[in-house]
Each structure stands twice: as C-alpha cells, then as structure tokens.
Design a protein around this motif. Structure first.
Motif, PDB file in Angstrom:
ATOM      1  N   ILE A  10      55.878  90.502  11.629  1.00  0.00           N
ATOM      2  CA  ILE A  10      56.337  89.143  11.927  1.00  0.00           C
ATOM      3  C   ILE A  10      55.275  88.377  12.732  1.00  0.00           C
ATOM      4  CG2 ILE A  10      57.583  89.816  14.038  1.00  0.00           C
ATOM      5  CD1 ILE A  10      59.771  87.914  13.302  1.00  0.00           C
ATOM      6  N   ALA A  11      54.527  89.082  13.594  1.00  0.00           N
ATOM      7  CA  ALA A  11      53.531  88.411  14.435  1.00  0.00           C
ATOM      8  C   ALA A  11      52.368  87.893  13.584  1.00  0.00           C
ATOM      9  CB  ALA A  11      53.030  89.371  15.517  1.00  0.00           C
ATOM     10  N   THR A  36      52.103 100.507   4.786  1.00  0.00           N
ATOM     11  CA  THR A  36      52.715 100.879   6.063  1.00  0.00           C
ATOM     12  C   THR A  36      53.817  99.929   6.502  1.00  0.00           C
ATOM     13  OG1 THR A  36      50.764  99.870   6.983  1.00  0.00           O
ATOM     14  CG2 THR A  36      50.913 102.260   7.172  1.00  0.00           C
ATOM     15  N   ASP A  40      57.263  99.482   9.534  1.00  0.00           N
ATOM     16  CA  ASP A  40      56.839  98.834  10.776  1.00  0.00           C
ATOM     17  C   ASP A  40      58.025  98.325  11.598  1.00  0.00           C
ATOM     18  OD1 ASP A  40      57.537  96.494   9.489  1.00  0.00           O
ATOM     19  OD2 ASP A  40      55.491  95.769   9.235  1.00  0.00           O
ATOM     20  N   ALA A  41      57.716  97.800  12.786  1.00  0.00           N
ATOM     21  CA  ALA A  41      58.775  97.351  13.704  1.00  0.00           C
ATOM     22  C   ALA A  41      59.563  96.200  13.104  1.00  0.00           C
ATOM     23  CB  ALA A  41      58.146  96.941  15.042  1.00  0.00           C
ATOM     24  N   SER A  42      58.868  95.300  12.399  1.00  0.00           N
ATOM     25  CA  SER A  42      59.571  94.151  11.828  1.00  0.00           C
ATOM     26  C   SER A  42      60.593  94.601  10.795  1.00  0.00           C
ATOM     27  CB  SER A  42      58.559  93.183  11.204  1.00  0.00           C
ATOM     28  OG  SER A  42      57.668  92.728  12.199  1.00  0.00           O
ATOM     29  N   SER A  45      63.618  96.309  12.857  1.00  0.00           N
ATOM     30  CA  SER A  45      64.164  95.530  13.978  1.00  0.00           C
ATOM     31  C   SER A  45      65.633  95.159  13.833  1.00  0.00           C
ATOM     32  CB  SER A  45      63.343  94.244  14.108  1.00  0.00           C
ATOM     33  OG  SER A  45      63.785  93.480  15.200  1.00  0.00           O
ATOM     34  N   GLY A  46      66.330  95.165  14.970  1.00  0.00           N
ATOM     35  CA  GLY A  46      67.719  94.698  15.015  1.00  0.00           C
ATOM     36  C   GLY A  46      67.818  93.174  14.935  1.00  0.00           C
ATOM     37  N   GLY A  47      66.728  92.483  15.283  1.00  0.00           N
ATOM     38  CA  GLY A  47      66.648  91.036  15.103  1.00  0.00           C
ATOM     39  C   GLY A  47      67.574  90.194  15.970  1.00  0.00           C
ATOM     40  N   MET A  48      68.036  90.744  17.103  1.00  0.00           N
ATOM     41  CA  MET A  48      68.916  89.952  17.980  1.00  0.00           C
ATOM     42  C   MET A  48      68.131  88.798  18.594  1.00  0.00           C
ATOM     43  SD  MET A  48      70.858  93.185  19.740  1.00  0.00           S
ATOM     44  CE  MET A  48      71.447  92.323  21.174  1.00  0.00           C
ATOM     45  N   VAL A 168      42.504  97.987   7.787  1.00  0.00           N
ATOM     46  CA  VAL A 168      41.288  97.746   8.562  1.00  0.00           C
ATOM     47  C   VAL A 168      40.998  98.997   9.381  1.00  0.00           C
ATOM     48  CG1 VAL A 168      40.346  96.413  10.490  1.00  0.00           C
ATOM     49  CG2 VAL A 168      41.522  95.250   8.611  1.00  0.00           C
ATOM     50  N   ASP A 297      57.198 100.006  18.910  1.00  0.00           N
ATOM     51  CA  ASP A 297      56.633  98.669  19.090  1.00  0.00           C
ATOM     52  C   ASP A 297      55.436  98.812  20.026  1.00  0.00           C
ATOM     53  OD1 ASP A 297      56.326  95.959  18.735  1.00  0.00           O
ATOM     54  OD2 ASP A 297      58.085  95.358  19.899  1.00  0.00           O
ATOM     55  N   GLY A 325      60.831  93.101  21.929  1.00  0.00           N
ATOM     56  CA  GLY A 325      61.586  91.841  21.979  1.00  0.00           C
ATOM     57  C   GLY A 325      60.981  90.672  21.233  1.00  0.00           C
ATOM     58  N   ALA A 326      59.999  90.895  20.360  1.00  0.00           N
ATOM     59  CA  ALA A 326      59.284  89.751  19.783  1.00  0.00           C
ATOM     60  C   ALA A 326      59.988  89.098  18.609  1.00  0.00           C
ATOM     61  CB  ALA A 326      57.874  90.162  19.375  1.00  0.00           C
ATOM     62  N   ALA A 327      61.085  89.707  18.113  1.00  0.00           N
ATOM     63  CA  ALA A 327      61.813  89.015  17.042  1.00  0.00           C
ATOM     64  C   ALA A 327      62.300  87.669  17.562  1.00  0.00           C
ATOM     65  CB  ALA A 327      62.988  89.866  16.567  1.00  0.00           C
ATOM     66  N   LYS A 328      62.651  87.642  18.848  1.00  0.00           N
ATOM     67  CA  LYS A 328      63.231  86.413  19.388  1.00  0.00           C
ATOM     68  C   LYS A 328      62.179  85.428  19.872  1.00  0.00           C
ATOM     69  CE  LYS A 328      65.471  88.844  22.562  1.00  0.00           C
ATOM     70  NZ  LYS A 328      64.581  90.028  22.572  1.00  0.00           N
TER      71      LYS A 328
HETATM   72  C1  FAD Z   1      64.165  99.418  16.185  1.00  0.00           C
HETATM   73  C2  FAD Z   1      63.749  98.071  16.718  1.00  0.00           C
HETATM   74  C3  FAD Z   1      64.713  97.145  17.076  1.00  0.00           C
HETATM   75  C4  FAD Z   1      64.324  95.905  17.581  1.00  0.00           C
HETATM   76  N1  FAD Z   1      65.276  94.992  17.890  1.00  0.00           N
HETATM   77  C5  FAD Z   1      64.896  93.765  18.352  1.00  0.00           C
HETATM   78  C6  FAD Z   1      65.870  92.771  18.624  1.00  0.00           C
HETATM   79  O1  FAD Z   1      67.073  92.990  18.451  1.00  0.00           O
HETATM   80  N2  FAD Z   1      65.452  91.559  19.088  1.00  0.00           N
HETATM   81  C7  FAD Z   1      64.128  91.295  19.309  1.00  0.00           C
HETATM   82  O2  FAD Z   1      63.789  90.191  19.741  1.00  0.00           O
HETATM   83  N3  FAD Z   1      63.177  92.217  19.032  1.00  0.00           N
HETATM   84  C8  FAD Z   1      63.539  93.424  18.558  1.00  0.00           C
HETATM   85  N4  FAD Z   1      62.591  94.364  18.268  1.00  0.00           N
HETATM   86  C9  FAD Z   1      61.188  94.024  18.506  1.00  0.00           C
HETATM   87  C10 FAD Z   1      60.557  93.249  17.364  1.00  0.00           C
HETATM   88  O3  FAD Z   1      61.138  93.589  16.135  1.00  0.00           O
HETATM   89  C11 FAD Z   1      59.058  93.572  17.373  1.00  0.00           C
HETATM   90  O4  FAD Z   1      58.545  93.147  18.653  1.00  0.00           O
HETATM   91  C12 FAD Z   1      58.289  92.849  16.263  1.00  0.00           C
HETATM   92  O5  FAD Z   1      58.853  93.122  15.004  1.00  0.00           O
HETATM   93  C13 FAD Z   1      56.841  93.305  16.298  1.00  0.00           C
HETATM   94  O6  FAD Z   1      56.176  92.691  15.222  1.00  0.00           O
HETATM   95  P1  FAD Z   1      54.620  92.941  15.013  1.00  0.00           P
HETATM   96  O7  FAD Z   1      54.207  92.078  13.884  1.00  0.00           O
HETATM   97  O8  FAD Z   1      53.934  92.792  16.325  1.00  0.00           O
HETATM   98  O9  FAD Z   1      54.501  94.498  14.642  1.00  0.00           O
HETATM   99  P2  FAD Z   1      54.896  95.265  13.286  1.00  0.00           P
HETATM  100  O10 FAD Z   1      56.107  94.694  12.683  1.00  0.00           O
HETATM  101  O11 FAD Z   1      54.922  96.718  13.607  1.00  0.00           O
HETATM  102  O12 FAD Z   1      53.715  94.932  12.312  1.00  0.00           O
HETATM  103  C14 FAD Z   1      52.419  95.454  12.470  1.00  0.00           C
HETATM  104  C15 FAD Z   1      51.790  95.466  11.085  1.00  0.00           C
HETATM  105  O13 FAD Z   1      50.417  95.799  11.199  1.00  0.00           O
HETATM  106  C16 FAD Z   1      50.061  96.576  10.072  1.00  0.00           C
HETATM  107  N5  FAD Z   1      48.866  97.352  10.403  1.00  0.00           N
HETATM  108  C17 FAD Z   1      48.760  98.326  11.344  1.00  0.00           C
HETATM  109  N6  FAD Z   1      47.516  98.819  11.383  1.00  0.00           N
HETATM  110  C18 FAD Z   1      46.813  98.143  10.441  1.00  0.00           C
HETATM  111  C19 FAD Z   1      45.471  98.213   9.990  1.00  0.00           C
HETATM  112  N7  FAD Z   1      44.592  99.082  10.537  1.00  0.00           N
HETATM  113  N8  FAD Z   1      45.072  97.389   8.983  1.00  0.00           N
HETATM  114  C20 FAD Z   1      45.959  96.500   8.448  1.00  0.00           C
HETATM  115  N9  FAD Z   1      47.254  96.402   8.833  1.00  0.00           N
HETATM  116  C21 FAD Z   1      47.659  97.213   9.820  1.00  0.00           C
HETATM  117  C22 FAD Z   1      51.274  97.460   9.843  1.00  0.00           C
HETATM  118  O14 FAD Z   1      51.316  97.902   8.498  1.00  0.00           O
HETATM  119  C23 FAD Z   1      52.415  96.499  10.148  1.00  0.00           C
HETATM  120  O15 FAD Z   1      52.891  95.856   8.985  1.00  0.00           O
HETATM  121  C24 FAD Z   1      62.954  95.601  17.745  1.00  0.00           C
HETATM  122  C25 FAD Z   1      61.990  96.535  17.378  1.00  0.00           C
HETATM  123  C26 FAD Z   1      62.382  97.755  16.857  1.00  0.00           C
HETATM  124  C27 FAD Z   1      61.327  98.722  16.447  1.00  0.00           C
END
Ligand code: FAD
Length: 342
Positions: A10-11, A36, A40-42, A45-48, A168, A297, A325-328
């Motif tokens: 999502i980030a 992968t 991943d976390a996205s 995620s529970g997405g609250m 990468v 995460d 917490g980054a979904a929010k």
């Molecule tokens: C179980 C769970 C429940 C959650 N519930 C909530 C909630 O209720 N409310 C809330 O606000 N937040 C919640 N969160 C937190 C929120 O979902 C995460 O903070 C957010 O999804 C993180 O997104 P991200 O893009 O940083 O990481 P990720 O979603 O993990 O994405 C990282 C991406 O990078 C890619 N990647 C990694 N290494 C490489 C590489 N070398 N080359 C290319 N690509 C690569 C991976 O494939 C992945 O797709 C929850 C998280 C989890 C795990």
C-alpha cells in the motif's frame, strides 16, 4: 524527475500514484518483486481505519486519510471502505484532548468521549480499569489495503508508470537499484518501500538500517458471538478487533517477535491463546480461535509511515515504518511524501 520505488504494498503503490498525478508528474519505475505480494502486510492487514490515535501527529495523518477516503467515490470503491464506527480505549494516562480536537476538525461530529459505564453498557467492553474512558467514532470502519493496492497498481499500469515484476537485490546512494537480473538502473531518486523486507534490503546494500526493524503481526479469526460489536482497540491490554463476517470476529494482540524474516514467518500459538484469554475476560463470553493469520510489518521508534532520507547524497529514501498501523495513514502519508520528493 525519474524516481524508482522498491515495493508495491500500500505504501509504494500509493506513493507511485501521487507522484504520477502531481501537477508536474515524475516518471516512476515501481519494482514489485516476484510474487511476494501474496504474503505481504498489505495482503494480511485487518485494515481498521479511524481518526483517533493517542498521538496527535498520528491522529492527524489517520484523520486526513479517512477524510480523503470518505470524500472520494473512487477511493471508497478502490479500498472497499465499510463505515462501521470505532471504539478506542486509550491506555491509562494517555491524553486525548489534542487528538480529539484534530479529529473533530477533520471529521466533524464523528468522535465522542464516553465513560467506563457507557463502554460496558453500549459497547460490551466490561472488565476495564477504573476510570477508563473511550473515544467512540461514527466515521470509521475498515478498508481492504490489498484491494486498494491492487486498484492503484491497475491504475498505474494504465498511466505512464512502469511496473517491474522484478526483485531489487541492492540499492545504492548514487542513487540506483540493482535488480535480481543483474541490471543497474540509475534515477534522480530511489525510495525503498519494501515494508518488513526493508531492513534486510538495506543490510544487503551495505547501508545503515536506521532504527527500522521487522516484527510479527498476528491476529486470529474467532467465533465469539460479538457480531454487534464495533471495531475496537483496548489500549491497556493492546487487544484489538473487528467484525469480519457473520460469526467471525478478528481479534489480535501485539506480538513480541522482533526481527522476523518475512519469508519464514510462523504462527505463535501462545499468542493465540493469550488473545482468547484476554477477549474472554474483556467481553465475558466464550471465544474460540478458528484460524490464525501470522504476518509482519516494518516497525520504527517513533512509529509511522513517512519518507526518510538515507545515506549521504540525499536522494535515497525509505518510505516505511508503518509499525502495524499504516493502513489508516497511507493515503495522507503518501501525499506528504510525494510533495517532499517533488
Ligand atoms: C496482520 C496485520 C494486520 C494489520 N491491521 C492493520 C489495521 O487494522 N489497521 C492499520 O492501520 N494497519 C494495520 N496493519 C498495518 C498495515 O497493514 C501495514 O502497515 C501496511 O500494509 C504496510 O504496507 P507496506 O507497503 O509498507 O508493506 P507491505 O505491504 O509488506 O509491502 C511491501 C512490498 O515490498 C515488496 N518487496 C519487498 N522486498 C522487495 C524487493 N527486494 N524488491 C521488490 N519488491 C520488494 C514486497 O513484495 C511487498 O509487496 C496490519 C498489518 C498486518 C500485518
């Protein structure tokens, strides 16, 4: 400006969208890894989502994100936003006044402060500490971060962003990315948004990890007869949860498994049992865990998804640190990050 983003959670996806939609857009190469994202976390995620957080800066990001989602038919559809409300019981001693002012400004009329008796009577939260209070929000609920990311990636594929299904291997502060295929590609800026994989990618690149660490995040899908309960956070125990579907309620507690390898994650059975015990005590009903989801995460102290420079040249950044917490906050944080980059 040519910008590479590593990671399509999502980030990374939302940052790429902001950059390609700016008044003077950047040319964006988004590196998605191989397959992968299915773990991943996205995806897990529970997405609250809600406006209130005890920390005022976090509350601002969360409330701005939610206000933007609620105000945009496209974002509501892309994210699958469901407005079910929220109850947050701050940990004893945590202030609420500054955060409530922010939420009231950005989501007018949404949040109300209630006392322990109301929490027990109207929200089923029973065995709370003396003098506990709760922030009840009307304009809150949950999104699907995976659905939002998928929609954003589809939109990016239709515009001029280039999506690479390549992992990468390293980043350098020239800045450049080295792909698993052996290519070295140079950009004006490189942003690592690889979530819990970020610390390892930085270590493999010989770069300082700042204070970024991976950590397990785990919840259980439970049968508990809690169908009428709003999404909640009980800040004293850390227990949180939300309704998923009839008869299934998501319940979780913070994990203490740090520095996990995202590719080798395993369920923590003791934590599942602790969730059941805490929930039975809080709600006074029998709870049965049916399925446990173990994920991860990228954490940081202080927590929060934000753009942070890395290295000396000032053109290599991380965009991670969501700390569970980054979904929010991702919708607002990606706008701030894109503005800073451009
Ligand atoms: C179980 C769970 C429940 C959650 N519930 C909530 C909630 O209720 N409310 C809330 O606000 N937040 C919640 N969160 C937190 C929120 O979902 C995460 O903070 C957010 O999804 C993180 O997104 P991200 O893009 O940083 O990481 P990720 O979603 O993990 O994405 C990282 C991406 O990078 C890619 N990647 C990694 N290494 C490489 C590489 N070398 N080359 C290319 N690509 C690569 C991976 O494939 C992945 O797709 C929850 C998280 C989890 C795990």
């Amino acid at each position: 400006m040519r910008i590479a983003i590593v990671g399509g959670g999502i980030a990374g996806a939302l940052l790429a969208l902001r950059l390609t939609r700016a008044p003077r857009p950047a040319e964006v190469d988004l590196f998605l890894g191989e397959a992968t994202s299915s773990r991943d976390a996205s995806r897990a995620s529970g997405g609250m989502v809600r406006g209130f957080e005890p920390d005022p800066a976090a509350a601002r990001e969360a409330a701005e994100s939610l206000a933007e989602i609620r105000g945009s038919a496209t974002l509501r559809e892309w994210s699958g936003y469901r407005e079910t409300g929220s109850v947050y019981v701050p940990a004893r001693g945590a202030g609420t006044a500054d955060s409530l002012k922010i939420v009231d400004h950005l989501l007018p009329g949404s949040a109300t402060l209630v006392d322990r008796a109301v929490l027990a009577r109207e929200h089923r939260l029973r065995n709370l500490p003396d003098r506990a209070i709760g922030v009840v929000e009307r304009h809150a609920g949950h999104i699907s971060p995976h659905r939002l990311r998928t929609a954003v990636l589809a939109e990016l594929a239709r515009t001029n962003a280039v999506l690479h299904l390549t992992k990468v291997r390293q980043v350098t502060d020239d800045p450049a990315v080295r792909t698993a295929g052996g290519a070295t590609l140079r950009y004006d800026a490189v942003v690592v948004a690889a979530g819990a994989w970020t610390p390892r990618l930085l270590a493999d690149s010989g770069l300082p990890g700042e204070s970024l660490r991976s950590k397990q995040v785990q919840y259980s899908v439970c049968q508990a007869g809690l169908d009428d309960l709003r999404p909640f956070v009980e800040g004293n125990s850390g227990l949180y949860g939300r309704w998923m579907r009839p008869g299934a309620f998501l319940l979780g507690l913070p994990s203490d498994r740090w520095d996990v390898d995202p590719d080798e994650i395993s369920r923590d059975r003791a934590l599942t049992e602790k969730v059941v015990t805490h929930a039975e005590r809080l709600f006074g009903v029998p709870v049965r865990a049916v399925r446990t989801v173990a994920s991860f995460d990228c954490y940081r102290d202080p927590p929060g998804l934000a753009l942070r420079p890395l290295g000396t040249a000032g053109r290599l950044y991380t965009f991670t640190g969501g700390s569970g917490g980054a979904a929010k906050t991702a919708v607002a944080a990606s706008r701030t990050a894109a503005d800073a980059l451009l």
